[in-house]
Write an enzyme that holds these catalytic residues in place. Sequence first.
Site, PDB file in Angstrom:
ATOM      1  CB  ILE A 155      65.772  70.565  15.596  1.00 50.74           C
ATOM      2  CG1 ILE A 155      66.871  71.488  15.064  1.00 50.74           C
ATOM      3  CG2 ILE A 155      66.085  69.109  15.240  1.00 50.74           C
ATOM      4  CD1 ILE A 155      68.259  71.149  15.555  1.00 50.74           C
ATOM      5  N   PRO A 156      62.522  69.513  14.477  1.00 43.78           N
ATOM      6  CG  PRO A 156      61.597  68.819  12.437  1.00 43.78           C
ATOM      7  CD  PRO A 156      62.758  69.594  13.020  1.00 43.78           C
ATOM      8  CB  CYS A 157      62.883  65.932  18.292  1.00 39.87           C
ATOM      9  SG  CYS A 157      62.442  67.126  19.564  1.00 39.87           S
ATOM     10  CG  HIS A 158      57.083  67.790  16.676  1.00 42.24           C
ATOM     11  ND1 HIS A 158      57.963  68.831  16.456  1.00 42.24           N
ATOM     12  CD2 HIS A 158      56.162  67.857  15.669  1.00 42.24           C
ATOM     13  CE1 HIS A 158      57.585  69.506  15.376  1.00 42.24           C
ATOM     14  NE2 HIS A 158      56.511  68.929  14.884  1.00 42.24           N
TER      15      HIS A 158
END
Length: 254
Positions: A155-158
């Site tokens: 889950i690409p919270c970056h």
Amino acid sequence: MNGLEQDPLAEGLAALSVDAPPGLLDRVAARWVRVEAPIGDVYVASTDHGIAYLRTGPGEEDFTASFRRRFGRPLLPADRPPAGLVPALRTGRTGDLRLDLRGLSPFEADVLQAARTIPRGEMRPYSWIAREIGRPRAVRAVGTALGHNPVPLLIPCHRVIRADGGIGQYVFGTPAKETLLRAENVNVDEVGALAAGNVHLIGSDTTGIVCLPSCHNARRIAPAHRRGFRSMALAAAAGYRPCRHCRPAAANRP
């Protein structure tokens, strides 16, 4: 013998006088693997519902202790990575990869689901997430929820940044966040430079559409036709309409 093999539940199942029913162990214990990721090796735990936890770390013991504190479940070595995990880490595209997010609050689940929609190579501000989930005032809470993301990278919270164009914090540290974004060919420097000049949206004077600067549509606009705006309100006043892909109105700058 490592700490996982000493887990009382796992030991009890192993000591049964007859074999446990097929799949029983995987319903009560999680499995872990170590795999390569763009920021180095990561440890990944999965359950029978999907991938549940991903962390970097100095070793197996720290990872398993962290998992137990958070989930309270035994953790055993897996024979192989879960299906789809390795290509997902390599490409940044999770597709139909199964994730086990049962421990999240409804708010956290909404935040992470919104983050999961951000395409590879693009970024969105925290305020965009807040408006996407119908909680426009909860920007700070969005940051907290992203910080609790159990499966970063998947889950690409970056890809979520500050409204001022700064990269912001990350569970694996800001340098790792920048490394990931640059590996995805995000225009990090351009977004920061534009924000420093109080430009947060880019419009095309040929299409009359305005986008967030990292949107793939914005990056195709020829320099001679680019128009910068501080907010969607100012862009709308100039006759521009929001991009349907990046939905810049959700960034909600005054």
